[in-house]
Structures are given as C-alpha cells and as structure tokens.
Design a protein around this motif. Structure first.
Motif, PDB file in Angstrom:
ATOM      1  N   LYS A 339       0.845  -1.194   0.000  1.00 50.64           N
ATOM      2  CA  LYS A 339       0.000   0.000   0.000  1.00 50.64           C
ATOM      3  C   LYS A 339       0.876   1.238   0.000  1.00 50.64           C
ATOM      4  O   LYS A 339       1.753   1.406   0.842  1.00 50.64           O
ATOM      5  N   LEU A 340       0.622   2.113  -0.950  1.00 44.14           N
ATOM      6  CA  LEU A 340       1.375   3.344  -1.117  1.00 44.14           C
ATOM      7  C   LEU A 340       0.446   4.512  -0.795  1.00 44.14           C
ATOM      8  O   LEU A 340      -0.636   4.618  -1.371  1.00 44.14           O
ATOM      9  N   SER A 341       0.856   5.366   0.146  1.00 43.66           N
ATOM     10  CA  SER A 341      -0.019   6.450   0.587  1.00 43.66           C
ATOM     11  C   SER A 341       0.704   7.781   0.548  1.00 43.66           C
ATOM     12  O   SER A 341       1.860   7.890   0.966  1.00 43.66           O
ATOM     13  N   VAL A 342       0.007   8.786   0.080  1.00 46.28           N
ATOM     14  CA  VAL A 342       0.516  10.158   0.052  1.00 46.28           C
ATOM     15  C   VAL A 342      -0.290  10.952   1.071  1.00 46.28           C
ATOM     16  O   VAL A 342      -1.524  10.946   1.031  1.00 46.28           O
ATOM     17  N   ILE A 343       0.413  11.637   2.004  1.00 48.40           N
ATOM     18  CA  ILE A 343      -0.243  12.280   3.143  1.00 48.40           C
ATOM     19  C   ILE A 343       0.117  13.744   3.230  1.00 48.40           C
ATOM     20  O   ILE A 343       1.268  14.123   3.006  1.00 48.40           O
ATOM     21  N   SER A 364       5.145   6.315 -15.411  1.00 45.67           N
ATOM     22  CA  SER A 364       6.176   5.294 -15.173  1.00 45.67           C
ATOM     23  C   SER A 364       5.629   3.876 -15.316  1.00 45.67           C
ATOM     24  O   SER A 364       6.281   2.912 -14.912  1.00 45.67           O
ATOM     25  N   ASP A 365       4.429   3.761 -15.888  1.00 43.23           N
ATOM     26  CA  ASP A 365       3.808   2.455 -16.144  1.00 43.23           C
ATOM     27  C   ASP A 365       3.690   1.616 -14.868  1.00 43.23           C
ATOM     28  O   ASP A 365       3.956   0.412 -14.861  1.00 43.23           O
ATOM     29  N   ILE A 366       3.303   2.280 -13.783  1.00 48.39           N
ATOM     30  CA  ILE A 366       3.075   1.572 -12.515  1.00 48.39           C
ATOM     31  C   ILE A 366       1.572   1.396 -12.330  1.00 48.39           C
ATOM     32  O   ILE A 366       0.854   2.369 -12.074  1.00 48.39           O
ATOM     33  N   PRO A 367       1.064   0.178 -12.482  1.00 42.34           N
ATOM     34  CA  PRO A 367      -0.386  -0.034 -12.331  1.00 42.34           C
ATOM     35  C   PRO A 367      -0.804   0.016 -10.870  1.00 42.34           C
ATOM     36  O   PRO A 367      -0.024  -0.290  -9.969  1.00 42.34           O
ATOM     37  N   PHE A 368      -2.053   0.410 -10.636  1.00 44.74           N
ATOM     38  CA  PHE A 368      -2.610   0.386  -9.281  1.00 44.74           C
ATOM     39  C   PHE A 368      -3.999  -0.234  -9.364  1.00 44.74           C
ATOM     40  O   PHE A 368      -4.688  -0.140 -10.378  1.00 44.74           O
ATOM     41  N   TYR A 369      -4.414  -0.880  -8.267  1.00 48.92           N
ATOM     42  CA  TYR A 369      -5.590  -1.738  -8.315  1.00 48.92           C
ATOM     43  C   TYR A 369      -6.753  -1.240  -7.469  1.00 48.92           C
ATOM     44  O   TYR A 369      -7.899  -1.494  -7.787  1.00 48.92           O
ATOM     45  N   GLN A 370      -6.452  -0.592  -6.379  1.00 48.98           N
ATOM     46  CA  GLN A 370      -7.496   0.001  -5.554  1.00 48.98           C
ATOM     47  C   GLN A 370      -7.015   1.363  -5.079  1.00 48.98           C
ATOM     48  O   GLN A 370      -5.820   1.573  -4.868  1.00 48.98           O
ATOM     49  N   VAL A 371      -7.964   2.276  -4.916  1.00 48.57           N
ATOM     50  CA  VAL A 371      -7.627   3.626  -4.445  1.00 48.57           C
ATOM     51  C   VAL A 371      -8.637   4.013  -3.376  1.00 48.57           C
ATOM     52  O   VAL A 371      -9.842   3.802  -3.541  1.00 48.57           O
ATOM     53  N   THR A 372      -8.139   4.553  -2.256  1.00 50.33           N
ATOM     54  CA  THR A 372      -9.021   5.128  -1.243  1.00 50.33           C
ATOM     55  C   THR A 372      -8.477   6.494  -0.846  1.00 50.33           C
ATOM     56  O   THR A 372      -7.279   6.762  -0.989  1.00 50.33           O
ATOM     57  N   THR A 373      -9.360   7.331  -0.362  1.00 45.97           N
ATOM     58  CA  THR A 373      -8.942   8.677   0.025  1.00 45.97           C
ATOM     59  C   THR A 373      -9.524   9.042   1.389  1.00 45.97           C
ATOM     60  O   THR A 373     -10.533   8.493   1.821  1.00 45.97           O
ATOM     61  N   SER A 374      -8.836   9.941   2.071  1.00 47.00           N
ATOM     62  CA  SER A 374      -9.380  10.613   3.244  1.00 47.00           C
ATOM     63  C   SER A 374      -9.182  12.102   2.996  1.00 47.00           C
ATOM     64  O   SER A 374      -8.703  12.508   1.928  1.00 47.00           O
ATOM     65  N   GLU A 375      -9.505  12.926   3.969  1.00 46.01           N
ATOM     66  CA  GLU A 375      -9.315  14.363   3.796  1.00 46.01           C
ATOM     67  C   GLU A 375      -7.862  14.719   3.564  1.00 46.01           C
ATOM     68  O   GLU A 375      -7.555  15.698   2.880  1.00 46.01           O
ATOM     69  N   SER A 379      -4.455   6.709  -0.953  1.00 42.18           N
ATOM     70  CA  SER A 379      -3.735   5.430  -0.857  1.00 42.18           C
ATOM     71  C   SER A 379      -4.018   4.569  -2.084  1.00 42.18           C
ATOM     72  O   SER A 379      -5.135   4.545  -2.609  1.00 42.18           O
ATOM     73  N   TYR A 380      -2.985   3.825  -2.502  1.00 43.39           N
ATOM     74  CA  TYR A 380      -3.060   2.968  -3.681  1.00 43.39           C
ATOM     75  C   TYR A 380      -2.536   1.583  -3.336  1.00 43.39           C
ATOM     76  O   TYR A 380      -1.553   1.455  -2.598  1.00 43.39           O
ATOM     77  N   VAL A 381      -3.175   0.551  -3.895  1.00 43.28           N
ATOM     78  CA  VAL A 381      -2.603  -0.793  -3.865  1.00 43.28           C
ATOM     79  C   VAL A 381      -1.804  -0.966  -5.148  1.00 43.28           C
ATOM     80  O   VAL A 381      -2.334  -0.802  -6.250  1.00 43.28           O
ATOM     81  N   VAL A 382      -0.508  -1.270  -4.990  1.00 42.43           N
ATOM     82  CA  VAL A 382       0.362  -1.483  -6.152  1.00 42.43           C
ATOM     83  C   VAL A 382       1.106  -2.797  -5.972  1.00 42.43           C
ATOM     84  O   VAL A 382       1.145  -3.366  -4.879  1.00 42.43           O
ATOM     85  N   ASP A 383       1.705  -3.288  -7.046  1.00 37.81           N
ATOM     86  CA  ASP A 383       2.513  -4.497  -6.955  1.00 37.81           C
ATOM     87  C   ASP A 383       3.698  -4.253  -6.030  1.00 37.81           C
ATOM     88  O   ASP A 383       4.320  -3.188  -6.069  1.00 37.81           O
ATOM     89  N   GLU A 384       4.016  -5.252  -5.222  1.00 34.64           N
ATOM     90  CA  GLU A 384       5.110  -5.112  -4.266  1.00 34.64           C
ATOM     91  C   GLU A 384       6.415  -4.706  -4.950  1.00 34.64           C
ATOM     92  O   GLU A 384       7.190  -3.913  -4.421  1.00 34.64           O
ATOM     93  N   GLN A 385       6.646  -5.229  -6.146  1.00 37.50           N
ATOM     94  CA  GLN A 385       7.891  -4.938  -6.857  1.00 37.50           C
ATOM     95  C   GLN A 385       7.994  -3.477  -7.284  1.00 37.50           C
ATOM     96  O   GLN A 385       9.086  -2.970  -7.551  1.00 37.50           O
ATOM     97  N   ASN A 386       6.855  -2.765  -7.324  1.00 28.67           N
ATOM     98  CA  ASN A 386       6.861  -1.362  -7.731  1.00 28.67           C
ATOM     99  C   ASN A 386       6.804  -0.395  -6.544  1.00 28.67           C
ATOM    100  O   ASN A 386       6.872   0.822  -6.741  1.00 28.67           O
ATOM    101  N   GLY A 387       6.671  -0.921  -5.336  1.00 32.03           N
ATOM    102  CA  GLY A 387       6.430  -0.071  -4.177  1.00 32.03           C
ATOM    103  C   GLY A 387       7.527   0.952  -3.942  1.00 32.03           C
ATOM    104  O   GLY A 387       7.265   2.156  -3.818  1.00 32.03           O
ATOM    105  N   GLU A 388       8.778   0.514  -3.858  1.00 30.91           N
ATOM    106  CA  GLU A 388       9.872   1.431  -3.558  1.00 30.91           C
ATOM    107  C   GLU A 388      10.118   2.402  -4.714  1.00 30.91           C
ATOM    108  O   GLU A 388      10.400   3.589  -4.483  1.00 30.91           O
ATOM    109  N   LYS A 389      10.001   1.919  -5.931  1.00 27.78           N
ATOM    110  CA  LYS A 389      10.164   2.804  -7.091  1.00 27.78           C
ATOM    111  C   LYS A 389       9.115   3.908  -7.080  1.00 27.78           C
ATOM    112  O   LYS A 389       9.432   5.095  -7.280  1.00 27.78           O
ATOM    113  N   ALA A 390       7.870   3.537  -6.817  1.00 30.50           N
ATOM    114  CA  ALA A 390       6.788   4.524  -6.777  1.00 30.50           C
ATOM    115  C   ALA A 390       7.001   5.525  -5.645  1.00 30.50           C
ATOM    116  O   ALA A 390       6.728   6.725  -5.799  1.00 30.50           O
TER     117      ALA A 390
END
Length: 400
Positions: A339-343, A364-375, A379-390
């Motif tokens: 899970k990748l989150s921007v805060i 960067s051709d990084i796919p994401f599968y689910q997205v949720t937001t708060s105020e 947050s995004y679900v991405v492939d584990e192999q892309n987590g650090e790059k993203a």
C-alpha cells in the motif's frame, strides 16, 4: 521538579553495552534534578525469537499462553537496565506492567489500556529517582497478563505521560520523522515539527515510526511528544497540535506499507446474511481491515479489502469457520501487493494533488488496483515490486 517519560525501543537496548550507555545518559538527566519514568521494549529481536520458539511446541498456540510468554521479553530489559543504574548509584525501580497498574481490556494479544493507577507511581518517587516500566504489557480484570500488540511500548509510554500529565520522549534508531523511509529515498527530508493529524495518518498507513494509538493518545491529552535518535545530539521531531503548524505543505510524506495483504471474497448466493456474519466475526476477532471495495452483480458478491499480514492466521481461522456455513464461499489471499499512501494536511485546501499522483504513476507504467482517500491522504494498492520505485518517484514529484 521536571518530570518526563522516556521510551527506548528494542534496537536501542539490543545489547548490554547499549543498556549501559543509556543508563549513563539517564544518570546525567537525574543529576539535572529530573524525575524520569523510563519505558523499555524487549531487547533487539527477543519478541520475534520468542514467537518463533513456540512452533517447536504447537502450531496453534492460545493467546493467553502467548501473552504470558511475550511478557518475559520486556521483563529482562527492565531488570538489566535497573541493575546498570543501581550500580551507578541511581535509585531505580523496575516495574512490570502489572506492578505499574496498567489495566487493559480486549483480547490478550491486542489489548487496549483502560486505566493506569498513578498513586503507586507517585509513592515510589518518594524513595526512587527513576522508575523503569516494561512496555507493551498490562493485565486484565481477571488478573491475566496481556500485551498491547506491535508497537505497544509507544502506547505504554504515552499513556503513562497522559496519566501523569508530562511530556513524552520516544527514542529509537531514527533521527526523527522523515517525509518517507530514508532507506528507500536517502534524500528524504526530516521535519522539525509535524502535526498530530498528519503523524496519525502516516502511522496508520504504514510509516512505522510511531504506533498510531500512541499519537492519538498524545493528541487527545495534549501531551508534548518528541521522537529522536537514541543518545544522538541531532535534533529530532516534535509532534504538535495542528494549530501550532504555521505552514502547511500540500504533501508531508509518502508511506509504504509492505506488511499488507489483500483478500478477495466471492460468494454467489444471497449476501446480506453472509456479509452480516463476516463483519460480526471480523469485529469479534478485532481484525482491522482497510481499502474495502464491493461489487454486486448477477454472479453474486465480490468483496475485497486489505489487512495486516500479521493477522493472516486469525483471518484464515475466521474464513474456515465461515465456510462451514457458506460452502460456496471462495477466498483468495495475496501477499504480493503493498500500500502506497501520500499524506498531507494541505490537501484540504490545495487542488491537483491526486492528479499529480495519477500522472506520476501512469508516466512510469506503474499499475494500481485500488484507491481510497481521506481528507488528508490518498492510498493505492500497487505491486510489491513497484512499491519502492513509486515511493521515490512521488517524493521527487512533491519535493520531499
């Protein structure tokens, strides 16, 4: 006389040399006419080692026995630190969570602090300079030993500080709160101050610097909270009320949660009863789930959510119980995502944040599968192999 609660994590007390060095530091604080309550974790990887040892005896341990076992880790640390301090002529007193009066409610391995009996602590200061309390542990109304879950020593420290109305300093192996994990993005910025609100969001989304409940407690009781590196002269980070932040950035941090798993549930028949049973069992098991999505069509129900990998055993037990009543239930658990989150609290008032995130990932051709937001987060679900790059790409995009 100034009073403070100090907490030292497992890496800070990992060996006897480190314990001696901390004892020397604490003595210098006492000599400056301070009263200290010191909360400590188990040494190094002791808790992990204790859990691993259980497999030699049983594949299905009960929680009460595990809590009894895990309590021994912190008890070693309080004893060793007290021995070192008393050898330096510091009047120290080691206390288990039980002795410190930390009463809890809930399951044995996921307890929450309900009260702390401070009268006994106050009495001890009449004859001692320093109290050393085992973090992570307490006792329930039945007198049974309990634990507070991962990161529970942070919660112990802030709860004691809240009960005694004094500041709390948490020391670990990092020099403060960074915009992201410096091991992933070495250029990450360290913040001198961050708001309680943003710190709670970062902790909840996997930043791993502070336990979420500890930040929430500090916020609720207006307790000054400091995070710094053990025995370092570098300035750390103060976590402060929102109104003390003079300037708000659109984005404060990027959190990467690798200890996340994803479950997809498919059920082809009538779903109201099934969903009711599912969420009742999740509540009873005290399993936290996140990023929930549901699709209902002619083929039935498809429900997805994320959860902590550490709760996979309990979740599998829950699904096994459900399958006895719902034989057409299909469950797929995957651990190849993160899970990748921007805060950032500034998201409320600034536009374009979500757009920039989407464009950065797509470019960067990084796919994401689910997205949720708060105020204040996306947050995004991405492939584990892309987590650090993203993570690195988003830190660069937002100048973090």
């Amino acid at each position: 006389m100034k009073r403070s609660v100090l907490k030292f994590g497992g890496s800070s007390v990992a060996d006897f040399m480190k314990i001696k060095e901390i004892a020397g530091y604490l003595k210098s604080r006492i000599e400056q006419d301070e009263q200290l309550i010191v909360v400590v974790s188990a040494m190094g990887k002791t808790t992990d080692d204790l859990l691993a040892s259980v497999s030699h005896l049983t594949a299905d341990p009960n929680d009460m026995d595990l809590a009894m076992l895990l309590n021994t880790g912190e008890q070693q640390t309080i004893s060793f630190l007290s021995l070192a301090l008393n050898d330096m002529n510091v009047r120290a007193k080691p206390l288990t969570g039980y002795q410190a009066g930390i009463e809890t409610t809930g399951k044995h391995l996921k307890s929450k602090i309900s009260s702390i009996k401070t009268d006994f602590l106050e009495e001890l200061f009449d004859s001692h300079d320093l109290l050393i309390v085992a973090g992570f542990q307490g006792f329930n109304k039945a007198g049974e030993l309990t634990t507070l879950g991962r990161g529970g020593s942070d919660t112990t420290a802030v709860a004691i500080a809240s009960a005694l109305d004094c500041p709390c300093e948490i020391y670990t192996d990092v020099t403060g709160v960074f915009s992201t994990d410096p091991r992933i993005f070495p250029e990450a910025k360290r913040w001198e101050k961050i708001s309680f609100e943003e710190m709670m969001e970062m902790s909840a989304l996997g930043a791993g610097v502070l336990e979420t409940r500890s930040v929430e407690l500090a916020n609720n009781h207006n307790i000054p909270l400091y995070l710094g590196k053990t025995l370092s002269k570098e300035k750390g980070t103060w976590i402060v009320p929102n109104d003390q932040m003079l300037e708000r950035k659109a984005v404060t941090g990027v959190a990467l949660d690798k200890e996340m798993a994803h479950v997809t549930i498919t059920y082809p028949l009538e779903t109201k009863t099934f969903l009711t049973d599912l969420f009742i069992k999740l509540e009873e098991a005290e399993i936290n789930i996140d990023m929930i999505s549901q699709i209902q069509n002619q083929d039935g129900l498809q429900l997805s959510f994320t959860f902590k990998e550490s709760e996979e055993r309990e979740l599998n037990q829950l699904f096994d119980a459900l399958k006895e009543s719902y034989t057409n239930l299909y469950v797929k658990i995957e651990t190849t995502y993160c899970k990748l989150s921007v805060i950032g609290a500034g998201m409320r008032d600034m536009t374009g944040v979500a757009s920039k995130i989407f464009k950065t990932l797509l470019a960067s051709d990084i796919p994401f599968y689910q997205v949720t937001t708060s105020e204040i987060s996306v947050s995004y679900v991405v492939d584990e192999q892309n987590g650090e790059k993203a993570t690195r790409l988003l830190c660069q995009a937002f100048n973090l």
